[in-house]
Design a protein around this motif. Structure first.
Motif, PDB file in Angstrom:
ATOM      1  N   VAL A  87       0.835  -1.204   0.000  1.00 18.99           N
ATOM      2  CA  VAL A  87       0.000   0.000   0.000  1.00 18.99           C
ATOM      3  C   VAL A  87       0.868   1.251   0.000  1.00 18.99           C
ATOM      4  CG1 VAL A  87      -1.784   1.259   1.270  1.00 18.99           C
ATOM      5  CG2 VAL A  87      -1.803  -1.242   1.258  1.00 18.99           C
ATOM      6  N   LYS A  88       0.435   2.269  -0.750  1.00 15.29           N
ATOM      7  CA  LYS A  88       1.029   3.595  -0.644  1.00 15.29           C
ATOM      8  C   LYS A  88      -0.094   4.615  -0.519  1.00 15.29           C
ATOM      9  CE  LYS A  88       1.470   4.579  -5.625  1.00 15.29           C
ATOM     10  NZ  LYS A  88       2.432   4.938  -6.706  1.00 15.29           N
ATOM     11  N   THR A  89       0.232   5.784  -0.012  1.00 12.17           N
ATOM     12  CA  THR A  89      -0.768   6.828   0.196  1.00 12.17           C
ATOM     13  C   THR A  89      -0.585   7.918  -0.852  1.00 12.17           C
ATOM     14  OG1 THR A  89      -0.825   6.374   2.568  1.00 12.17           O
ATOM     15  CG2 THR A  89      -1.722   8.472   1.832  1.00 12.17           C
ATOM     16  N   LEU A  90      -1.672   8.244  -1.547  1.00 13.68           N
ATOM     17  CA  LEU A  90      -1.652   9.272  -2.572  1.00 13.68           C
ATOM     18  C   LEU A  90      -2.823  10.214  -2.318  1.00 13.68           C
ATOM     19  CD1 LEU A  90      -0.314  10.299  -5.191  1.00 13.68           C
ATOM     20  CD2 LEU A  90      -1.924   8.868  -6.468  1.00 13.68           C
ATOM     21  N   GLY A  91      -2.493  11.467  -1.985  1.00 16.21           N
ATOM     22  CA  GLY A  91      -3.537  12.445  -1.706  1.00 16.21           C
ATOM     23  C   GLY A  91      -4.404  12.063  -0.518  1.00 16.21           C
ATOM     24  N   GLY A  92      -3.806  11.390   0.457  1.00 18.00           N
ATOM     25  CA  GLY A  92      -4.548  10.978   1.639  1.00 18.00           C
ATOM     26  C   GLY A  92      -5.317   9.682   1.471  1.00 18.00           C
ATOM     27  N   THR A  93      -5.248   9.061   0.280  1.00 20.17           N
ATOM     28  CA  THR A  93      -5.959   7.819   0.014  1.00 20.17           C
ATOM     29  C   THR A  93      -4.972   6.672  -0.149  1.00 20.17           C
ATOM     30  OG1 THR A  93      -7.730   9.023  -1.113  1.00 20.17           O
ATOM     31  CG2 THR A  93      -7.575   6.652  -1.537  1.00 20.17           C
ATOM     32  N   LYS A  94      -5.267   5.547   0.469  1.00 22.50           N
ATOM     33  CA  LYS A  94      -4.418   4.368   0.339  1.00 22.50           C
ATOM     34  C   LYS A  94      -4.753   3.642  -0.953  1.00 22.50           C
ATOM     35  CE  LYS A  94      -3.716   3.632   5.281  1.00 22.50           C
ATOM     36  NZ  LYS A  94      -3.867   2.684   6.432  1.00 22.50           N
ATOM     37  N   ILE A  95      -3.735   3.376  -1.760  1.00 15.27           N
ATOM     38  CA  ILE A  95      -3.929   2.697  -3.038  1.00 15.27           C
ATOM     39  C   ILE A  95      -2.897   1.581  -3.189  1.00 15.27           C
ATOM     40  CG2 ILE A  95      -4.891   4.748  -4.137  1.00 15.27           C
ATOM     41  CD1 ILE A  95      -2.170   5.168  -5.492  1.00 15.27           C
ATOM     42  N   LYS A  96      -3.091   0.740  -4.201  1.00 18.52           N
ATOM     43  CA  LYS A  96      -2.142  -0.333  -4.480  1.00 18.52           C
ATOM     44  C   LYS A  96      -0.793   0.238  -4.905  1.00 18.52           C
ATOM     45  CE  LYS A  96      -4.405  -2.383  -7.688  1.00 18.52           C
ATOM     46  NZ  LYS A  96      -4.794  -3.346  -8.749  1.00 18.52           N
ATOM     47  N   ASP A  97       0.274  -0.436  -4.466  1.00 20.68           N
ATOM     48  CA  ASP A  97       1.624  -0.027  -4.853  1.00 20.68           C
ATOM     49  C   ASP A  97       2.281  -1.114  -5.704  1.00 20.68           C
ATOM     50  OD1 ASP A  97       4.007   1.268  -5.116  1.00 20.68           O
ATOM     51  OD2 ASP A  97       4.697   0.845  -3.090  1.00 20.68           O
ATOM     52  N   GLN A  98       2.743  -2.195  -5.045  1.00 20.08           N
ATOM     53  CA  GLN A  98       3.440  -3.262  -5.754  1.00 20.08           C
ATOM     54  C   GLN A  98       2.853  -4.614  -5.352  1.00 20.08           C
ATOM     55  OE1 GLN A  98       5.838  -2.849  -8.054  1.00 20.08           O
ATOM     56  NE2 GLN A  98       5.782  -0.605  -7.806  1.00 20.08           N
ATOM     57  N   PRO A  99       2.748  -5.556  -6.297  1.00 22.19           N
ATOM     58  CA  PRO A  99       2.294  -6.905  -5.927  1.00 22.19           C
ATOM     59  C   PRO A  99       3.348  -7.606  -5.076  1.00 22.19           C
ATOM     60  CG  PRO A  99       2.998  -6.849  -8.221  1.00 22.19           C
ATOM     61  CD  PRO A  99       3.029  -5.430  -7.746  1.00 22.19           C
ATOM     62  N   THR A 100       2.919  -8.364  -4.095  1.00 22.30           N
ATOM     63  CA  THR A 100       3.861  -9.082  -3.221  1.00 22.30           C
ATOM     64  C   THR A 100       4.236 -10.438  -3.795  1.00 22.30           C
ATOM     65  OG1 THR A 100       2.132 -10.204  -1.934  1.00 22.30           O
ATOM     66  CG2 THR A 100       2.803  -7.984  -1.219  1.00 22.30           C
ATOM     67  N   GLY A 101       3.502 -10.885  -4.817  1.00 22.34           N
ATOM     68  CA  GLY A 101       3.754 -12.211  -5.382  1.00 22.34           C
ATOM     69  C   GLY A 101       2.877 -13.292  -4.758  1.00 22.34           C
ATOM     70  N   ARG A 102       2.098 -12.933  -3.754  1.00 18.23           N
ATOM     71  CA  ARG A 102       1.219 -13.906  -3.108  1.00 18.23           C
ATOM     72  C   ARG A 102      -0.181 -13.819  -3.710  1.00 18.23           C
ATOM     73  NH1 ARG A 102       0.162 -12.838   2.258  1.00 18.23           N
ATOM     74  NH2 ARG A 102       0.028 -15.040   2.817  1.00 18.23           N
ATOM     75  N   GLU A 103      -0.815 -14.963  -3.944  1.00 19.04           N
ATOM     76  CA  GLU A 103      -2.164 -14.950  -4.479  1.00 19.04           C
ATOM     77  C   GLU A 103      -2.949 -16.187  -4.041  1.00 19.04           C
ATOM     78  OE1 GLU A 103      -1.533 -14.765  -8.743  1.00 19.04           O
ATOM     79  OE2 GLU A 103      -1.964 -16.907  -8.934  1.00 19.04           O
ATOM     80  N   LEU A 104      -4.259 -16.033  -4.007  1.00 17.24           N
ATOM     81  CA  LEU A 104      -5.181 -17.140  -3.755  1.00 17.24           C
ATOM     82  C   LEU A 104      -5.857 -17.504  -5.064  1.00 17.24           C
ATOM     83  CD1 LEU A 104      -7.082 -16.084  -0.484  1.00 17.24           C
ATOM     84  CD2 LEU A 104      -5.283 -17.801  -0.680  1.00 17.24           C
ATOM     85  N   THR A 105      -5.913 -18.783  -5.396  1.00 18.81           N
ATOM     86  CA  THR A 105      -6.680 -19.239  -6.549  1.00 18.81           C
ATOM     87  C   THR A 105      -7.940 -19.934  -6.040  1.00 18.81           C
ATOM     88  OG1 THR A 105      -5.409 -21.306  -6.609  1.00 18.81           O
ATOM     89  CG2 THR A 105      -4.662 -19.495  -8.003  1.00 18.81           C
ATOM     90  N   PHE A 106      -9.036 -19.750  -6.773  1.00 24.40           N
ATOM     91  CA  PHE A 106     -10.339 -20.224  -6.310  1.00 24.40           C
ATOM     92  C   PHE A 106     -10.816 -21.427  -7.119  1.00 24.40           C
ATOM     93  CE2 PHE A 106      -9.983 -16.276  -4.260  1.00 24.40           C
ATOM     94  CZ  PHE A 106     -10.874 -16.277  -3.185  1.00 24.40           C
ATOM     95  N   ILE A 107     -11.525 -22.302  -6.429  1.00 22.63           N
ATOM     96  CA  ILE A 107     -12.063 -23.529  -7.005  1.00 22.63           C
ATOM     97  C   ILE A 107     -13.587 -23.427  -7.048  1.00 22.63           C
ATOM     98  CG2 ILE A 107     -12.219 -26.039  -6.742  1.00 22.63           C
ATOM     99  CD1 ILE A 107      -9.640 -25.852  -5.048  1.00 22.63           C
ATOM    100  N   ARG A 108     -14.176 -23.886  -8.131  1.00 24.12           N
ATOM    101  CA  ARG A 108     -15.643 -23.894  -8.241  1.00 24.12           C
ATOM    102  C   ARG A 108     -16.198 -25.179  -7.643  1.00 24.12           C
ATOM    103  NH1 ARG A 108     -19.826 -25.696 -11.639  1.00 24.12           N
ATOM    104  NH2 ARG A 108     -21.410 -24.147 -12.226  1.00 24.12           N
ATOM    105  N   THR A 109     -17.233 -25.045  -6.857  1.00 24.92           N
ATOM    106  CA  THR A 109     -17.955 -26.198  -6.339  1.00 24.92           C
ATOM    107  C   THR A 109     -19.439 -25.873  -6.364  1.00 24.92           C
ATOM    108  OG1 THR A 109     -18.086 -27.798  -4.516  1.00 24.92           O
ATOM    109  CG2 THR A 109     -17.942 -25.480  -3.904  1.00 24.92           C
ATOM    110  N   VAL A 110     -20.260 -26.875  -6.224  1.00 26.71           N
ATOM    111  CA  VAL A 110     -21.712 -26.686  -6.263  1.00 26.71           C
ATOM    112  C   VAL A 110     -22.308 -27.229  -4.968  1.00 26.71           C
ATOM    113  CG1 VAL A 110     -23.877 -27.179  -7.466  1.00 26.71           C
ATOM    114  CG2 VAL A 110     -21.762 -26.860  -8.777  1.00 26.71           C
ATOM    115  N   LEU A 111     -22.913 -26.331  -4.192  1.00 28.79           N
ATOM    116  CA  LEU A 111     -23.636 -26.742  -2.996  1.00 28.79           C
ATOM    117  C   LEU A 111     -25.057 -27.145  -3.394  1.00 28.79           C
ATOM    118  CD1 LEU A 111     -22.520 -23.918  -0.520  1.00 28.79           C
ATOM    119  CD2 LEU A 111     -21.389 -26.096  -1.016  1.00 28.79           C
TER     120      LEU A 111
END
Length: 331
Positions: A87-111
Motif C-alpha cells: 500500500v502507498k498513500t496518494l492524496g490521503g488515500t491508500k492505493i495499491k503499490d506493488q504486488p507481493t507475489g502472493r495470491e489465492l486461486t479459487f475452485i468452483r464447487t456446487v452446494l
C-alpha cells in the motif's frame, strides 16, 4: 446473499443497469455482465465468492431465472484469483503499490442447499479458497475474474479491517442496571477502516433438561460510524434480552443455566456501508434508486468485514429472572 443476487439479476434483466427509457430494447444483442458478491473476513478459514451472470432472451424471464445455465458460468470457464499488494498513500488515500507475489486461486464447487424460490435451486455454485491466517491487515487485495472463453475480465479491490477494536463497556461483568428500564451498555473503540458496526450478544447456556451446551446470538442495531468519534455505544435492554430467549429457545425447555456472555463486535468497510444504504427500504414516494457497485466491468460488491472480534464477560446474578414462565438461572 439470496436477496443481493435477486436484486442484481432483476436490475440487469429489466433495466440494463440504467433508468428506463423509450430507447431500451430488451432483446438487444447480449453483452456479458458478471455479478460478483464477496466479503473477505481474515478471521475465517475459507474465502467464498458468489459469481454469476446476467441473462437475456425473449420469453418468460421467470423461466430463465429457474434455469441454472442462464444464471451461472459452467465449470472451467472462469479463472478466479485474489492477489496481494503493498500500500502507498496518494492524496490521503491508500492505493495499491506493488504486488507481493502472493495470491489465492479459487475452485468452483456446487452446494445443494439453496432454498427454493424465484431462482434456480437447490444447486448453488460458489468459488472458494482456503485462506486461514493468509491475509494481512496492512495490505490491499485485488480480485480478478477472467472468462477464458470470452476473454472478459472483471476486477475489484479492497482493504481489510485491522486489529484495534477494544471493548470498553461492560467491564468484566455482564449485569443489567437498576434503572426503570434495566439495560447493559455496550461500548467499544473504533478503527478508521471500519464504517459500520453491529454488536452481537452471545448467550452461552446449558439446557437443564438435556444437559446440552448451546448458545443464542442476539443481534443489536447496525450502527454507522462518524469519523469524529473514537468510540461507539449501544444498549441491550433486559426486556429485549428476555424476549430473544423466549422466542428462540426450544419448546419444552423450562430452565436454562447461563454460563457466560460473549460480546462480538462485527465491523465492515465503507463500501459495504454504501451498498447497504442503497439497498435499504425507501422512506419516500420516489422508489427509483441508483445501483451501487465497486466491481469494474461488472456489478456487485467485493469488500471486507470482520465477525470474530470477541470479548467474554461473566454473567452476574442481576441477569436472573423469569420471562413468560421460562426460568433464566444466570448466577
Amino acid at each position: 446473499m439470496k436477496h443481493f443476487i435477486l436484486i442484481l439479476i432483476l436490475a440487469c434483466v429489466t433495466l440494463g443497469f440504467q433508468s428506463c427509457s423509450t430507447d431500451f430494447d430488451p432483446n438487444a444483442e447480449w453483452s456479458e455482465t458478471t455479478l460478483v458478491y464477496g466479503l473477505i473476513d481474515q478471521d475465517q478459514d475459507t474465502t467464498f465468492l458468489r459469481i454469476q451472470k446476467c441473462f437475456l432472451g425473449s420469453g418468460n424471464l421467470l423461466r430463465f431465472a429457474q434455469n441454472i445455465d442462464s444464471n451461472c458460468y459452467p465449470d472451467g470457464e472462469l479463472e478466479v484469483k485474489i492477489t496481494e499488494w503493498t500500500v502507498k498513500t496518494l492524496g490521503g488515500t491508500k492505493i495499491k503499490d506493488q504486488p507481493t507475489g502472493r495470491e489465492l486461486t479459487f475452485i468452483r464447487t456446487v452446494l445443494q442447499n439453496k432454498p427454493q424460490g424465484e431462482f434456480f435451486s437447490p444447486e448453488q455454485p460458489i468459488y472458494f479458497s482456503p485462506s486461514k491466517k493468509w491475509y494481512q491487515a496492512d495490505k490491499i487485495y485485488a480480485l480478478e475474474v477472467k472468462n477464458i472463453k470470452s476473454g472478459n475480465i472483471v476486477t475489484s479491490e479492497t482493504y481489510l479491517i485491522p486489529d484495534g477494536i477494544t471493548l470498553l463497556k461492560p467491564d468484566w461483568r455482564f449485569a443489567f442496571s437498576n434503572a426503570e428500564n434495566p439495560a447493559v451498555n455496550i461500548e467499544w473503540s473504533t478503527v478508521t477502516a471500519a464504517k459500520i458496526y453491529q454488536p452481537i450478544v452471545r448467550v452461552n447456556y446449558m439446557e437443564e433438561n438435556t444437559q446440552l451446551d448451546k448458545y443464542l446470538d442476539i443481534k443489536l442495531d447496525l450502527l454507522r460510524h462518524a469519523n469524529s468519534s473514537s468510540s461507539m455505544m449501544t444498549s441491550l435492554y433486559r426486556s429485549s434480552f428476555g424476549f430473544a430467549l423466549t422466542k428462540y429457545l426450544n419448546d419444552g425447555v423450562s430452565k436454562v443455566l447461563g454460563d457466560s456472555i460473549t460480546i462480538i463486535i462485527t465491523a465492515a468497510t465503507e463500501d459495504l456501508s454504501n451498498y447497504m444504504n442503497v439497498l435499504a427500504p425507501s422512506s419516500g414516494i420516489v422508489q427509483e434508486r441508483p445501483t451501487y457497485t465497486n466491481i469494474n466491468n461488472g456489478i456487485g460488491i467485493f469488500t471486507a468485514r470482520r465477525t470474530e472480534i470477541k470479548f467474554n464477560r461473566v454473567i452476574t446474578g442481576s441477569v436472573r429472572g423469569y420471562v413468560k414462565g421460562l426460568e433464566i438461572g444466570f448466577e
